[in-house]
Write a protein that holds these residues in place. Sequence first.
Motif, PDB file in Angstrom:
ATOM      1  N   LEU A  37       0.830  -1.204   0.000  1.00 33.99           N
ATOM      2  CA  LEU A  37       0.000   0.000   0.000  1.00 33.99           C
ATOM      3  C   LEU A  37       0.866   1.256   0.000  1.00 33.99           C
ATOM      4  CD1 LEU A  37      -3.093  -0.458   2.354  1.00 33.99           C
ATOM      5  CD2 LEU A  37      -3.031  -0.190  -0.114  1.00 33.99           C
ATOM      6  N   PHE A  38       1.930   1.244   0.791  1.00 40.61           N
ATOM      7  CA  PHE A  38       2.850   2.388   0.840  1.00 40.61           C
ATOM      8  C   PHE A  38       3.493   2.608  -0.528  1.00 40.61           C
ATOM      9  CE2 PHE A  38       7.186   4.007   1.647  1.00 40.61           C
ATOM     10  CZ  PHE A  38       6.840   5.271   2.105  1.00 40.61           C
ATOM     11  N   LEU A  39       3.956   1.526  -1.157  1.00 42.08           N
ATOM     12  CA  LEU A  39       4.553   1.647  -2.490  1.00 42.08           C
ATOM     13  C   LEU A  39       3.525   2.104  -3.524  1.00 42.08           C
ATOM     14  CD1 LEU A  39       6.845  -1.503  -2.498  1.00 42.08           C
ATOM     15  CD2 LEU A  39       7.554   0.893  -2.351  1.00 42.08           C
ATOM     16  N   ASN A  40       2.283   1.628  -3.399  1.00 47.98           N
ATOM     17  CA  ASN A  40       1.225   2.057  -4.310  1.00 47.98           C
ATOM     18  C   ASN A  40       0.912   3.536  -4.135  1.00 47.98           C
ATOM     19  OD1 ASN A  40       1.058  -0.535  -5.255  1.00 47.98           O
ATOM     20  ND2 ASN A  40      -0.763  -1.050  -4.069  1.00 47.98           N
ATOM     21  N   PHE A  41       1.009   4.028  -2.907  1.00 50.40           N
ATOM     22  CA  PHE A  41       0.791   5.450  -2.647  1.00 50.40           C
ATOM     23  C   PHE A  41       1.883   6.283  -3.304  1.00 50.40           C
ATOM     24  CE2 PHE A  41       1.573   9.222  -0.005  1.00 50.40           C
ATOM     25  CZ  PHE A  41       0.361   9.874  -0.188  1.00 50.40           C
ATOM     26  N   ILE A  42       3.126   5.800  -3.214  1.00 43.90           N
ATOM     27  CA  ILE A  42       4.247   6.530  -3.816  1.00 43.90           C
ATOM     28  C   ILE A  42       4.164   6.488  -5.342  1.00 43.90           C
ATOM     29  CG2 ILE A  42       6.753   6.516  -4.116  1.00 43.90           C
ATOM     30  CD1 ILE A  42       6.956   5.574  -1.217  1.00 43.90           C
ATOM     31  N   PHE A  43       3.874   5.316  -5.898  1.00 44.65           N
ATOM     32  CA  PHE A  43       3.823   5.134  -7.353  1.00 44.65           C
ATOM     33  C   PHE A  43       2.378   4.990  -7.813  1.00 44.65           C
ATOM     34  CE2 PHE A  43       7.832   3.285  -5.846  1.00 44.65           C
ATOM     35  CZ  PHE A  43       8.729   4.121  -6.508  1.00 44.65           C
ATOM     36  N   GLN A  44       1.609   6.040  -7.664  1.00 44.10           N
ATOM     37  CA  GLN A  44       0.191   5.997  -8.012  1.00 44.10           C
ATOM     38  C   GLN A  44      -0.002   5.948  -9.522  1.00 44.10           C
ATOM     39  OE1 GLN A  44      -2.193   9.013  -6.151  1.00 44.10           O
ATOM     40  NE2 GLN A  44      -1.042   8.899  -4.249  1.00 44.10           N
ATOM     41  N   PRO A  45      -0.962   5.127  -9.978  1.00 46.00           N
ATOM     42  CA  PRO A  45      -1.245   5.105 -11.416  1.00 46.00           C
ATOM     43  C   PRO A  45      -1.904   6.414 -11.848  1.00 46.00           C
ATOM     44  CG  PRO A  45      -2.747   3.656 -10.240  1.00 46.00           C
ATOM     45  CD  PRO A  45      -1.743   4.160  -9.236  1.00 46.00           C
ATOM     46  N   GLY A  52     -12.657   5.973  -6.291  1.00 49.40           N
ATOM     47  CA  GLY A  52     -11.828   6.282  -5.129  1.00 49.40           C
ATOM     48  C   GLY A  52     -10.375   6.491  -5.491  1.00 49.40           C
ATOM     49  N   PRO A  53      -9.530   6.600  -4.488  1.00 48.36           N
ATOM     50  CA  PRO A  53      -8.096   6.785  -4.772  1.00 48.36           C
ATOM     51  C   PRO A  53      -7.524   5.529  -5.426  1.00 48.36           C
ATOM     52  CG  PRO A  53      -8.484   6.553  -2.409  1.00 48.36           C
ATOM     53  CD  PRO A  53      -9.832   6.600  -3.071  1.00 48.36           C
ATOM     54  N   THR A  54      -6.848   5.724  -6.534  1.00 48.96           N
ATOM     55  CA  THR A  54      -6.376   4.589  -7.326  1.00 48.96           C
ATOM     56  C   THR A  54      -5.357   3.732  -6.593  1.00 48.96           C
ATOM     57  OG1 THR A  54      -4.720   6.018  -8.322  1.00 48.96           O
ATOM     58  CG2 THR A  54      -6.789   5.758  -9.508  1.00 48.96           C
ATOM     59  N   TRP A  55      -4.618   4.304  -5.667  1.00 51.88           N
ATOM     60  CA  TRP A  55      -3.597   3.539  -4.955  1.00 51.88           C
ATOM     61  C   TRP A  55      -4.197   2.680  -3.857  1.00 51.88           C
ATOM     62  CZ3 TRP A  55      -3.054   4.243   0.263  1.00 51.88           C
ATOM     63  CH2 TRP A  55      -3.673   5.375   0.807  1.00 51.88           C
ATOM     64  N   LEU A  56      -5.473   2.900  -3.513  1.00 53.70           N
ATOM     65  CA  LEU A  56      -6.086   2.191  -2.393  1.00 53.70           C
ATOM     66  C   LEU A  56      -7.168   1.204  -2.812  1.00 53.70           C
ATOM     67  CD1 LEU A  56      -6.257   1.964   0.705  1.00 53.70           C
ATOM     68  CD2 LEU A  56      -7.925   3.812   0.656  1.00 53.70           C
ATOM     69  N   THR A  57      -8.027   1.597  -3.717  1.00 55.81           N
ATOM     70  CA  THR A  57      -9.201   0.783  -4.049  1.00 55.81           C
ATOM     71  C   THR A  57      -8.823  -0.589  -4.599  1.00 55.81           C
ATOM     72  OG1 THR A  57     -10.370   2.826  -4.574  1.00 55.81           O
ATOM     73  CG2 THR A  57     -11.388   0.778  -5.286  1.00 55.81           C
TER      74      THR A  57
END
Length: 144
Positions: A37-45, A52-57
């Motif tokens: 999740l942390f890496l997805n937050f940093i490297f958001q699509p 919703g937020p693409t890094w979370l959903t």
Amino acid sequence: MGIFSSPVKAAPGSDLNAKQEGLLWVVVTLGSFLLLLFLNFIFQPDTSSLPGPTWLTGPVIGFVVGIIASLLVKPRSWQVQSWVVPGVVLVLVILCEFFQGDAQWIGQTLATFFVGFGGGALFFRAAEKQHEYDVAHRDGRAQR
């Protein structure tokens, strides 16, 4: 005897008993999910068809579906050593990096699915073996 002292082994060749192994895989799975999740937050699509937020959903959906899928598979029948499953999951998560551009969220969702499925399967394998042992010994004490 402590709460984690149990004679039941969850996996062949493991030094841990079923309760210890179950706790280990809960911690490893949740830690891996939070790291992803942390890496997805940093490297958001850039784009996603998910709300919703693409890094979370996508990752949360992938993780939950992975846990549910690991319940449907009978992990107790797996006779592999525990370290093999995270090794395979790590390779699959790394392969998810090849999803780029508009498909990046698909790779992130698949990565968390593999983490949820692998960790869930190892946890449920340990839990089932411990449960079988507890039931067998509870019945033995009741007959005395």
